[in-house]
Motif scaffolding. Sequence first.
Motif, PDB file in Angstrom:
ATOM      1  N   VAL A  31     -21.050   0.367   9.872  1.00 59.94           N
ATOM      2  CA  VAL A  31     -21.232   0.351   8.420  1.00 59.94           C
ATOM      3  C   VAL A  31     -22.687   0.521   7.998  1.00 59.94           C
ATOM      4  CG1 VAL A  31     -20.981  -1.056   6.345  1.00 59.94           C
ATOM      5  CG2 VAL A  31     -19.155  -1.020   8.047  1.00 59.94           C
ATOM      6  N   VAL A  32     -22.889   1.418   7.040  1.00 59.32           N
ATOM      7  CA  VAL A  32     -24.178   1.541   6.351  1.00 59.32           C
ATOM      8  C   VAL A  32     -24.118   0.762   5.042  1.00 59.32           C
ATOM      9  CG1 VAL A  32     -25.794   3.110   5.230  1.00 59.32           C
ATOM     10  CG2 VAL A  32     -24.684   3.777   7.385  1.00 59.32           C
ATOM     11  N   SER A  33     -23.022   0.917   4.327  1.00 61.55           N
ATOM     12  CA  SER A  33     -22.849   0.175   3.088  1.00 61.55           C
ATOM     13  C   SER A  33     -21.361  -0.044   2.829  1.00 61.55           C
ATOM     14  CB  SER A  33     -23.479   0.900   1.900  1.00 61.55           C
ATOM     15  OG  SER A  33     -22.767   2.077   1.588  1.00 61.55           O
ATOM     16  N   MET A  34     -21.070  -1.102   2.074  1.00 59.18           N
ATOM     17  CA  MET A  34     -19.718  -1.377   1.614  1.00 59.18           C
ATOM     18  C   MET A  34     -19.803  -1.682   0.127  1.00 59.18           C
ATOM     19  SD  MET A  34     -18.132  -3.769   4.649  1.00 59.18           S
ATOM     20  CE  MET A  34     -16.426  -3.325   4.301  1.00 59.18           C
ATOM     21  N   GLY A  35     -18.799  -1.254  -0.601  1.00 62.01           N
ATOM     22  CA  GLY A  35     -18.869  -1.498  -2.027  1.00 62.01           C
ATOM     23  C   GLY A  35     -17.567  -1.247  -2.744  1.00 62.01           C
ATOM     24  N   VAL A  63     -21.544  -4.744 -15.383  1.00 67.03           N
ATOM     25  CA  VAL A  63     -20.937  -5.892 -14.707  1.00 67.03           C
ATOM     26  C   VAL A  63     -21.968  -6.927 -14.261  1.00 67.03           C
ATOM     27  CG1 VAL A  63     -19.071  -4.394 -13.908  1.00 67.03           C
ATOM     28  CG2 VAL A  63     -20.959  -4.951 -12.353  1.00 67.03           C
ATOM     29  N   LYS A  64     -23.249  -6.630 -14.448  1.00 63.81           N
ATOM     30  CA  LYS A  64     -24.293  -7.570 -14.027  1.00 63.81           C
ATOM     31  C   LYS A  64     -24.109  -8.920 -14.717  1.00 63.81           C
ATOM     32  CE  LYS A  64     -27.920  -4.254 -12.839  1.00 63.81           C
ATOM     33  NZ  LYS A  64     -29.237  -3.675 -13.222  1.00 63.81           N
ATOM     34  N   GLY A  65     -24.215  -9.979 -13.919  1.00 61.75           N
ATOM     35  CA  GLY A  65     -24.050 -11.319 -14.444  1.00 61.75           C
ATOM     36  C   GLY A  65     -22.615 -11.786 -14.495  1.00 61.75           C
ATOM     37  N   ARG A  66     -21.667 -10.880 -14.271  1.00 58.95           N
ATOM     38  CA  ARG A  66     -20.242 -11.255 -14.301  1.00 58.95           C
ATOM     39  C   ARG A  66     -19.563 -11.048 -12.951  1.00 58.95           C
ATOM     40  NH1 ARG A  66     -16.801  -8.425 -17.293  1.00 58.95           N
ATOM     41  NH2 ARG A  66     -17.973  -6.468 -17.211  1.00 58.95           N
ATOM     42  N   PHE A  67     -19.958 -10.019 -12.224  1.00 57.97           N
ATOM     43  CA  PHE A  67     -19.350  -9.694 -10.936  1.00 57.97           C
ATOM     44  C   PHE A  67     -20.330 -10.036  -9.809  1.00 57.97           C
ATOM     45  CE2 PHE A  67     -16.316  -6.024 -12.358  1.00 57.97           C
ATOM     46  CZ  PHE A  67     -15.824  -6.838 -13.367  1.00 57.97           C
ATOM     47  N   THR A  68     -19.772 -10.443  -8.680  1.00 55.33           N
ATOM     48  CA  THR A  68     -20.586 -10.728  -7.503  1.00 55.33           C
ATOM     49  C   THR A  68     -19.944 -10.097  -6.280  1.00 55.33           C
ATOM     50  OG1 THR A  68     -21.279 -12.865  -8.439  1.00 55.33           O
ATOM     51  CG2 THR A  68     -21.619 -12.520  -6.078  1.00 55.33           C
ATOM     52  N   ILE A  69     -20.734  -9.308  -5.556  1.00 57.30           N
ATOM     53  CA  ILE A  69     -20.255  -8.696  -4.323  1.00 57.30           C
ATOM     54  C   ILE A  69     -20.773  -9.507  -3.140  1.00 57.30           C
ATOM     55  CG2 ILE A  69     -22.225  -7.103  -4.133  1.00 57.30           C
ATOM     56  CD1 ILE A  69     -20.237  -5.031  -2.980  1.00 57.30           C
ATOM     57  N   SER A  70     -19.935  -9.645  -2.122  1.00 59.19           N
ATOM     58  CA  SER A  70     -20.346 -10.318  -0.900  1.00 59.19           C
ATOM     59  C   SER A  70     -19.685  -9.637   0.282  1.00 59.19           C
ATOM     60  CB  SER A  70     -19.969 -11.800  -0.942  1.00 59.19           C
ATOM     61  OG  SER A  70     -18.582 -11.965  -1.077  1.00 59.19           O
ATOM     62  N   VAL A  71     -20.285  -9.811   1.449  1.00 60.42           N
ATOM     63  CA  VAL A  71     -19.738  -9.201   2.658  1.00 60.42           C
ATOM     64  C   VAL A  71     -19.660 -10.230   3.774  1.00 60.42           C
ATOM     65  CG1 VAL A  71     -20.580  -6.906   2.072  1.00 60.42           C
ATOM     66  CG2 VAL A  71     -21.974  -8.414   3.493  1.00 60.42           C
ATOM     67  N   VAL A  78     -15.498  -6.863   2.651  1.00 60.64           N
ATOM     68  CA  VAL A  78     -16.280  -6.919   1.419  1.00 60.64           C
ATOM     69  C   VAL A  78     -15.401  -7.505   0.327  1.00 60.64           C
ATOM     70  CG1 VAL A  78     -15.690  -4.525   0.783  1.00 60.64           C
ATOM     71  CG2 VAL A  78     -17.746  -5.606  -0.176  1.00 60.64           C
ATOM     72  N   TYR A  79     -16.030  -8.300  -0.539  1.00 59.20           N
ATOM     73  CA  TYR A  79     -15.316  -8.987  -1.593  1.00 59.20           C
ATOM     74  C   TYR A  79     -15.987  -8.721  -2.931  1.00 59.20           C
ATOM     75  CZ  TYR A  79     -14.034 -11.431   2.661  1.00 59.20           C
ATOM     76  OH  TYR A  79     -13.627 -11.725   3.945  1.00 59.20           O
ATOM     77  N   LEU A  80     -15.190  -8.786  -3.981  1.00 57.66           N
ATOM     78  CA  LEU A  80     -15.738  -8.655  -5.325  1.00 57.66           C
ATOM     79  C   LEU A  80     -15.155  -9.766  -6.178  1.00 57.66           C
ATOM     80  CD1 LEU A  80     -17.565  -6.854  -7.128  1.00 57.66           C
ATOM     81  CD2 LEU A  80     -15.457  -5.724  -7.894  1.00 57.66           C
ATOM     82  N   TYR A  93      -9.490  -0.085  -8.899  1.00 60.60           N
ATOM     83  CA  TYR A  93     -10.683  -0.404  -8.124  1.00 60.60           C
ATOM     84  C   TYR A  93     -10.487   0.052  -6.677  1.00 60.60           C
ATOM     85  CZ  TYR A  93     -12.638  -3.108 -11.944  1.00 60.60           C
ATOM     86  OH  TYR A  93     -13.187  -3.472 -13.161  1.00 60.60           O
ATOM     87  N   TYR A  94     -11.514   0.733  -6.169  1.00 64.48           N
ATOM     88  CA  TYR A  94     -11.460   1.293  -4.820  1.00 64.48           C
ATOM     89  C   TYR A  94     -12.561   0.689  -3.956  1.00 64.48           C
ATOM     90  CZ  TYR A  94      -8.525   4.969  -6.832  1.00 64.48           C
ATOM     91  OH  TYR A  94      -7.532   5.665  -7.469  1.00 64.48           O
ATOM     92  N   CYS A  95     -12.182   0.270  -2.792  1.00 66.05           N
ATOM     93  CA  CYS A  95     -13.149  -0.147  -1.782  1.00 66.05           C
ATOM     94  C   CYS A  95     -13.759   1.101  -1.149  1.00 66.05           C
ATOM     95  CB  CYS A  95     -12.428  -0.992  -0.733  1.00 66.05           C
ATOM     96  SG  CYS A  95     -13.433  -1.507   0.667  1.00 66.05           S
ATOM     97  N   HIS A  96     -15.034   1.046  -0.828  1.00 67.89           N
ATOM     98  CA  HIS A  96     -15.731   2.192  -0.244  1.00 67.89           C
ATOM     99  C   HIS A  96     -16.601   1.747   0.924  1.00 67.89           C
ATOM    100  CE1 HIS A  96     -19.372   4.803   0.059  1.00 67.89           C
ATOM    101  NE2 HIS A  96     -18.446   5.762   0.038  1.00 67.89           N
ATOM    102  N   VAL A  97     -16.577   2.541   1.970  1.00 67.25           N
ATOM    103  CA  VAL A  97     -17.457   2.323   3.121  1.00 67.25           C
ATOM    104  C   VAL A  97     -18.187   3.620   3.436  1.00 67.25           C
ATOM    105  CG1 VAL A  97     -17.522   1.969   5.619  1.00 67.25           C
ATOM    106  CG2 VAL A  97     -16.195   0.420   4.194  1.00 67.25           C
ATOM    107  N   LEU A  98     -19.494   3.508   3.573  1.00 67.62           N
ATOM    108  CA  LEU A  98     -20.293   4.611   4.116  1.00 67.62           C
ATOM    109  C   LEU A  98     -20.548   4.287   5.580  1.00 67.62           C
ATOM    110  CD1 LEU A  98     -21.899   7.208   3.864  1.00 67.62           C
ATOM    111  CD2 LEU A  98     -23.866   5.830   3.126  1.00 67.62           C
ATOM    112  N   ASN A  99     -20.034   5.142   6.444  1.00 67.41           N
ATOM    113  CA  ASN A  99     -20.128   4.897   7.881  1.00 67.41           C
ATOM    114  C   ASN A  99     -21.298   5.674   8.468  1.00 67.41           C
ATOM    115  OD1 ASN A  99     -18.992   3.500  10.083  1.00 67.41           O
ATOM    116  ND2 ASN A  99     -18.101   5.377  10.866  1.00 67.41           N
TER     117      ASN A  99
END
Length: 117
Positions: A31-35, A63-71, A78-80, A93-99
């Motif tokens: 994984v490079v990124s998850m989102g 979504v700033k201040g309302r949503f929180t992403i964690s891994v 990954v969680y939202l 809503y779609y989960c995304h991974v950059l490999n």
Amino acid sequence: QVQLVESGGGLVQPGGSLRLSCAASGSRLNVVSMGWYRQTPGKERELVARHTIDRSVDYADSVKGRFTISVNKARNAVYLEMNNLKPEDTAVYYCHVLNRIGLSHYWGQGTQVTVSS
């Protein structure tokens, strides 16, 4: 190949909360990124939140201040956490991974979030 399995989503009243989860698996996963991205009919898919391997985090202004992403790196998950949801958050809503291998993009199957009274 890389597989993404999403869970969560559903119907919630304005001001409510929901939590989305996504687990990635595959023998070539590096994984490079998850989102998370979201899309409504007739509109382009847009970034909601992203967490990169260097621990940087990006959020859409809306979504700033309302949503929180964690891994959870150990689980490649990954969680939202979505709080104070608004009707305009309604979307698929779609989960995304950059490999890292081939810099390939992978997407989850999508989960519907509906915010309505």
